[in-house]
Design a protein around this motif. Structure first.
Motif, PDB file in Angstrom:
ATOM      1  N   TYR A 104       0.860  -1.187   0.000  1.00  0.00           N
ATOM      2  CA  TYR A 104       0.000   0.000   0.000  1.00  0.00           C
ATOM      3  C   TYR A 104       0.896   1.237   0.000  1.00  0.00           C
ATOM      4  CZ  TYR A 104      -2.485   3.820   2.403  1.00  0.00           C
ATOM      5  OH  TYR A 104      -2.969   5.047   2.768  1.00  0.00           O
ATOM      6  N   GLY A 108      -0.422  12.466  -2.554  1.00  0.00           N
ATOM      7  CA  GLY A 108      -1.353  13.569  -2.331  1.00  0.00           C
ATOM      8  C   GLY A 108      -1.274  14.504  -3.511  1.00  0.00           C
ATOM      9  N   HIS A 115       7.434  15.138  -9.049  1.00  0.00           N
ATOM     10  CA  HIS A 115       8.854  15.491  -9.202  1.00  0.00           C
ATOM     11  C   HIS A 115       9.718  14.259  -8.933  1.00  0.00           C
ATOM     12  CE1 HIS A 115       9.235  15.596  -4.855  1.00  0.00           C
ATOM     13  NE2 HIS A 115       8.450  16.663  -4.716  1.00  0.00           N
ATOM     14  N   HIS A 118       9.219  12.260  -5.684  1.00  0.00           N
ATOM     15  CA  HIS A 118       8.060  11.353  -5.601  1.00  0.00           C
ATOM     16  C   HIS A 118       8.355  10.012  -6.261  1.00  0.00           C
ATOM     17  CE1 HIS A 118       5.685  15.294  -5.529  1.00  0.00           C
ATOM     18  NE2 HIS A 118       5.618  14.788  -4.322  1.00  0.00           N
ATOM     19  N   ILE A 120      10.844   8.211  -6.036  1.00  0.00           N
ATOM     20  CA  ILE A 120      11.640   7.264  -5.239  1.00  0.00           C
ATOM     21  C   ILE A 120      10.763   6.157  -4.631  1.00  0.00           C
ATOM     22  CG2 ILE A 120      13.274   7.076  -3.288  1.00  0.00           C
ATOM     23  CD1 ILE A 120      14.250   8.461  -6.049  1.00  0.00           C
ATOM     24  N   PRO A 121       9.729   6.514  -3.832  1.00  0.00           N
ATOM     25  CA  PRO A 121       8.911   5.410  -3.287  1.00  0.00           C
ATOM     26  C   PRO A 121       8.182   4.619  -4.370  1.00  0.00           C
ATOM     27  CG  PRO A 121       8.119   7.544  -2.481  1.00  0.00           C
ATOM     28  CD  PRO A 121       9.351   7.820  -3.264  1.00  0.00           C
ATOM     29  N   GLN A 139      -3.310   4.888  -2.996  1.00  0.00           N
ATOM     30  CA  GLN A 139      -4.334   5.868  -2.615  1.00  0.00           C
ATOM     31  C   GLN A 139      -3.936   7.258  -3.106  1.00  0.00           C
ATOM     32  OE1 GLN A 139      -4.498   6.953   1.635  1.00  0.00           O
ATOM     33  NE2 GLN A 139      -6.725   7.095   1.487  1.00  0.00           N
ATOM     34  N   GLU A 144      -7.393  15.065   0.938  1.00  0.00           N
ATOM     35  CA  GLU A 144      -6.352  15.687   1.781  1.00  0.00           C
ATOM     36  C   GLU A 144      -5.911  17.013   1.179  1.00  0.00           C
ATOM     37  OE1 GLU A 144      -2.593  13.627   1.639  1.00  0.00           O
ATOM     38  OE2 GLU A 144      -1.680  14.896   3.155  1.00  0.00           O
ATOM     39  N   ILE A 252       4.008  -0.926   3.678  1.00  0.00           N
ATOM     40  CA  ILE A 252       3.882   0.430   3.122  1.00  0.00           C
ATOM     41  C   ILE A 252       5.267   1.009   2.822  1.00  0.00           C
ATOM     42  CG2 ILE A 252       2.981   2.748   3.527  1.00  0.00           C
ATOM     43  CD1 ILE A 252       1.079   1.527   5.620  1.00  0.00           C
ATOM     44  N   CYS A 254       7.276   4.209   1.750  1.00  0.00           N
ATOM     45  CA  CYS A 254       7.047   5.666   1.663  1.00  0.00           C
ATOM     46  C   CYS A 254       8.274   6.366   2.217  1.00  0.00           C
ATOM     47  CB  CYS A 254       5.809   6.077   2.469  1.00  0.00           C
ATOM     48  SG  CYS A 254       5.881   5.676   4.218  1.00  0.00           S
ATOM     49  N   TYR A 261       1.344   9.092  10.212  1.00  0.00           N
ATOM     50  CA  TYR A 261       0.050   8.464   9.907  1.00  0.00           C
ATOM     51  C   TYR A 261       0.044   6.999  10.331  1.00  0.00           C
ATOM     52  CZ  TYR A 261      -1.192  12.402   6.904  1.00  0.00           C
ATOM     53  OH  TYR A 261      -1.503  13.648   6.430  1.00  0.00           O
ATOM     54  N   PHE A 262       1.191   6.365  10.122  1.00  0.00           N
ATOM     55  CA  PHE A 262       1.195   4.914  10.320  1.00  0.00           C
ATOM     56  C   PHE A 262       1.576   4.521  11.744  1.00  0.00           C
ATOM     57  CE2 PHE A 262       1.686   5.748   5.734  1.00  0.00           C
ATOM     58  CZ  PHE A 262       0.385   5.396   5.411  1.00  0.00           C
ATOM     59  N   SER A 282      11.921   5.658   3.234  1.00  0.00           N
ATOM     60  CA  SER A 282      13.088   6.169   2.513  1.00  0.00           C
ATOM     61  C   SER A 282      13.526   7.521   3.065  1.00  0.00           C
ATOM     62  CB  SER A 282      12.823   6.270   1.007  1.00  0.00           C
ATOM     63  OG  SER A 282      12.270   7.497   0.670  1.00  0.00           O
ATOM     64  N   GLN A 283      14.794   7.809   2.813  1.00  0.00           N
ATOM     65  CA  GLN A 283      15.312   9.157   3.067  1.00  0.00           C
ATOM     66  C   GLN A 283      14.721  10.097   2.021  1.00  0.00           C
ATOM     67  OE1 GLN A 283      19.564   8.780   2.832  1.00  0.00           O
ATOM     68  NE2 GLN A 283      19.690   7.638   4.755  1.00  0.00           N
ATOM     69  N   PHE A 284      14.977  11.388   2.195  1.00  0.00           N
ATOM     70  CA  PHE A 284      14.417  12.358   1.254  1.00  0.00           C
ATOM     71  C   PHE A 284      15.362  12.622   0.091  1.00  0.00           C
ATOM     72  CE2 PHE A 284      12.555  13.371   5.379  1.00  0.00           C
ATOM     73  CZ  PHE A 284      11.245  13.085   5.053  1.00  0.00           C
ATOM     74  N   LYS A 294      13.662  18.858   1.680  1.00  0.00           N
ATOM     75  CA  LYS A 294      13.402  17.870   0.631  1.00  0.00           C
ATOM     76  C   LYS A 294      12.925  18.556  -0.642  1.00  0.00           C
ATOM     77  CE  LYS A 294       8.535  17.036   1.622  1.00  0.00           C
ATOM     78  NZ  LYS A 294       7.428  16.120   1.603  1.00  0.00           N
TER      79      LYS A 294
HETATM   80  P1  TYM Z   1       3.045  13.038  -1.212  1.00  0.00           P
HETATM   81  O1  TYM Z   1       2.248  13.296  -2.417  1.00  0.00           O
HETATM   82  O2  TYM Z   1       3.557  14.223  -0.437  1.00  0.00           O
HETATM   83  O3  TYM Z   1       4.265  12.143  -1.574  1.00  0.00           O
HETATM   84  C1  TYM Z   1       4.099  10.919  -2.280  1.00  0.00           C
HETATM   85  C2  TYM Z   1       5.193   9.950  -1.834  1.00  0.00           C
HETATM   86  O4  TYM Z   1       6.463  10.510  -2.123  1.00  0.00           O
HETATM   87  C3  TYM Z   1       7.222  10.637  -0.920  1.00  0.00           C
HETATM   88  N1  TYM Z   1       8.016  11.859  -1.065  1.00  0.00           N
HETATM   89  C4  TYM Z   1       9.348  11.834  -1.200  1.00  0.00           C
HETATM   90  N2  TYM Z   1      10.215  10.808  -1.186  1.00  0.00           N
HETATM   91  C5  TYM Z   1      11.536  11.102  -1.308  1.00  0.00           C
HETATM   92  N3  TYM Z   1      11.986  12.377  -1.461  1.00  0.00           N
HETATM   93  C6  TYM Z   1      11.147  13.437  -1.487  1.00  0.00           C
HETATM   94  N4  TYM Z   1      11.630  14.672  -1.661  1.00  0.00           N
HETATM   95  C7  TYM Z   1       9.745  13.185  -1.349  1.00  0.00           C
HETATM   96  N5  TYM Z   1       8.632  13.975  -1.325  1.00  0.00           N
HETATM   97  C8  TYM Z   1       7.587  13.132  -1.165  1.00  0.00           C
HETATM   98  C9  TYM Z   1       6.216  10.647   0.209  1.00  0.00           C
HETATM   99  O5  TYM Z   1       6.763  10.206   1.445  1.00  0.00           O
HETATM  100  C10 TYM Z   1       5.182   9.673  -0.326  1.00  0.00           C
HETATM  101  O6  TYM Z   1       5.596   8.337  -0.097  1.00  0.00           O
HETATM  102  N6  TYM Z   1      -0.422  11.953   2.284  1.00  0.00           N
HETATM  103  C11 TYM Z   1       0.434  11.376   1.251  1.00  0.00           C
HETATM  104  C12 TYM Z   1      -0.322  10.471   0.265  1.00  0.00           C
HETATM  105  C13 TYM Z   1      -0.555   9.072   0.789  1.00  0.00           C
HETATM  106  C14 TYM Z   1       0.458   8.126   1.078  1.00  0.00           C
HETATM  107  C15 TYM Z   1      -0.246   6.962   1.521  1.00  0.00           C
HETATM  108  C16 TYM Z   1       1.853   8.142   0.966  1.00  0.00           C
HETATM  109  C17 TYM Z   1      -1.757   8.485   1.049  1.00  0.00           C
HETATM  110  N7  TYM Z   1      -1.583   7.228   1.491  1.00  0.00           N
HETATM  111  C18 TYM Z   1       0.466   5.802   1.875  1.00  0.00           C
HETATM  112  C19 TYM Z   1       2.558   6.999   1.323  1.00  0.00           C
HETATM  113  C20 TYM Z   1       1.863   5.849   1.784  1.00  0.00           C
HETATM  114  C21 TYM Z   1       1.116  12.496   0.475  1.00  0.00           C
HETATM  115  O7  TYM Z   1       0.649  13.606   0.440  1.00  0.00           O
HETATM  116  O8  TYM Z   1       2.232  12.078  -0.219  1.00  0.00           O
END
Ligand code: TYM
Length: 413
Positions: A104, A108, A115, A118, A120-121, A139, A144, A252, A254, A261-262, A282-284, A294
């Motif tokens: 999962y 958002g 970008h 995003h 990465i995960p 999701q 949100e 999960i 992320c 949240y988790f 993951s790291q950013f 980030k």
């Molecule tokens: P969002 O849209 O901010 O980010 C989506 C996913 O990307 C990761 N992320 C990053 N990873 C590495 N480096 C970065 N600079 C970076 N910026 C964002 C976020 O950790 C995320 O995994 N509320 C959430 C949406 C969501 C979600 C989930 C995310 C709903 N259910 C379950 C992870 C797991 C959100 O706004 O993600």
């Protein structure tokens, strides 16, 4: 035989400190809305593991991953970019025993395009799906973004569709993947909504204030939202996929910003008779300007977007990517560059898969032999390739494909 986790670095606490964080001396701010460090090398991730009460991804876990899956670990795992976990040993044990689990993750939708951060995960999730061959739920929290940003419902829904295309273009298996927008699925699935309110009844206002820092003037929508992100962790939210089975756990992937949240979800799960979700954090991927923060969609100059043209990618890297090189060529040759703070080098850690080549670049840059311009050139070529390949794949995603991914249905598992 399952390898036991290293007691020192791994599992002393598969911790779920609901009201947040062990008191420890770090100025770093990491929550779903802010990532800020005062250090040029960025977040202190070891301290974060202690604060959040999660476990380090160490050699032992990586070996276990490779033993159980019978393949080499992904470079994001073996380089420690996915650096922290909760209950990953449990998931590997289930995989080995052929017991079901699902993946999962989410997005958002706040900007038209994803970008590189995003990615990465999602890239890692794709590898996990290929490796474990399990169902994947994605999701899209358009609700949100409506609640937390200045967007209309219609705009948020549109962004969710656009982002879904970006995600599909990474190659997820349509037979095993369900992508949903909260606005759409909430109306289709009583079971999902029932889990949302079960969670809402189990968490107090004081607890969400403690975890997320909400204040008295935040809307009640924001305060109630964490339950919506928690609910997909439970298999009964998806009867078309899992029937009425309530005991299928999820993993999960992320970035660590989503952990609050988790932590909440893991606290609530046993009260509701559901398994706790496992996590891999993951790291950013850092902002162009430096690892203090980030890459963030709301600051376009900090980000390389998947819609950028080759010349935009080139200009952004050349103009903004913070350099750890010397101020002059002479100084650089004499003292060498600092890879720990050099953004071009840091980006290569995420996107250059060849370990030997990366190590050579690190050595040559640190010794001063390789100049910043050449390092950036190497990175630009790789990123232009990643972005243009993604654009090519995205063009192939038509409305019918989008609809198929976003239709609640039985998956082929
Ligand atoms: P969002 O849209 O901010 O980010 C989506 C996913 O990307 C990761 N992320 C990053 N990873 C590495 N480096 C970065 N600079 C970076 N910026 C964002 C976020 O950790 C995320 O995994 N509320 C959430 C949406 C969501 C979600 C989930 C995310 C709903 N259910 C379950 C992870 C797991 C959100 O706004 O993600």
């Amino acid at each position: 035989m399952m390898a036991e986790p290293d007691a020192k670095s791994s599992d002393q606490n598969n911790g779920d400190m609901l009201n947040g964080e062990e008191n420890c001396n770090s100025d770093d701010i990491v929550d779903p809305w802010n990532v800020v460090s005062t250090s040029a090398t960025g977040i202190d991730y070891d301290k974060l593991i202690r604060r959040f009460g999660c476990c380090k991804v160490d050699e032992n876990l990586i070996k276990e991953f490779e033993r159980v899956t019978k393949k080499p670990a992904h470079h994001l795992l073996r380089r420690g970019i996915f650096f922290s976990h909760r209950d990953m040993y449990e998931i590997l044990k289930r995989y080995e025993e052929k017991k079901p689990f699902f993946l999962y993750t989410g997005r958002g939708p706040s900007s038209t395009a994803l970008h590189l951060g995003h990615l990465i995960p999602f890239l890692f999730t794709k590898w996990l799906q290929d490796t474990f061959d399990v169902p994947l739920i994605i999701q899209l929290t358009d609700d949100e973004k409506f609640l937390f940003r200045d967007l209309t419902v219609e705009e948020a829904k549109k962004l969710a569709e656009e982002n879904a295309k970006d995600i599909i273009a990474l190659g997820f298996d349509v037979e095993k993947t369900f992508i949903f927008s909260d606005f759409n699925y909430m109306g289709q699935s009583p079971e999902f909504y029932q889990n949302v309110v079960r969670i809402q009844r189990s968490v107090t206002f004081n607890q969400v204030k403690g975890i997320f820092g909400f204040g008295d003037s935040d809307s009640i929508g924001k305060i109630a939202f964490p339950a919506v992100q928690a609910a997909p962790s439970f298999s009964t939210s998806f009867p078309s996929i899992f029937g009425d089975k309530s005991n299928i756990p999820c993993l999960i992937p992320c970035a660590i910003d989503q952990d609050p949240y988790f932590r909440m979800t893991r606290d609530v799960a046993p009260k509701l008779g559901f398994p706790k979700p496992a996590l891999l954090h993951s790291q950013f991927f850092p902002a162009l300007q430096g690892a203090q923060t980030k890459m963030n969609a709301s600051d376009p100059n900090s980000s390389v977007f998947l819609t950028d043209t080759p010349s935009q990618v080139k200009n952004k890297i050349n103009k903004y990517a913070f350099s750890g090189g010397g101020a002059t060529i002479e100084e650089h040759k004499e003292r060498g560059g600092n890879c720990d703070i050099d953004i071009a080098y840091q980006y290569l850690r995420f996107f250059l898969e060849d370990d030997e080549k990366l190590e050579k670049i690190r050595k040559d840059y640190s010794s001063g032999e390789l100049l910043t311009g050449h390092l950036k050139k190497e990175l630009i070529t790789i990123l232009q390739g990643v972005v243009s390949e993604h654009q090519k794949q995205r063009k192939l995603i038509d409305e019918a494909t989008l609809l198929k991914f976003m239709t609640s249905r039985k998956l082929n598992i």
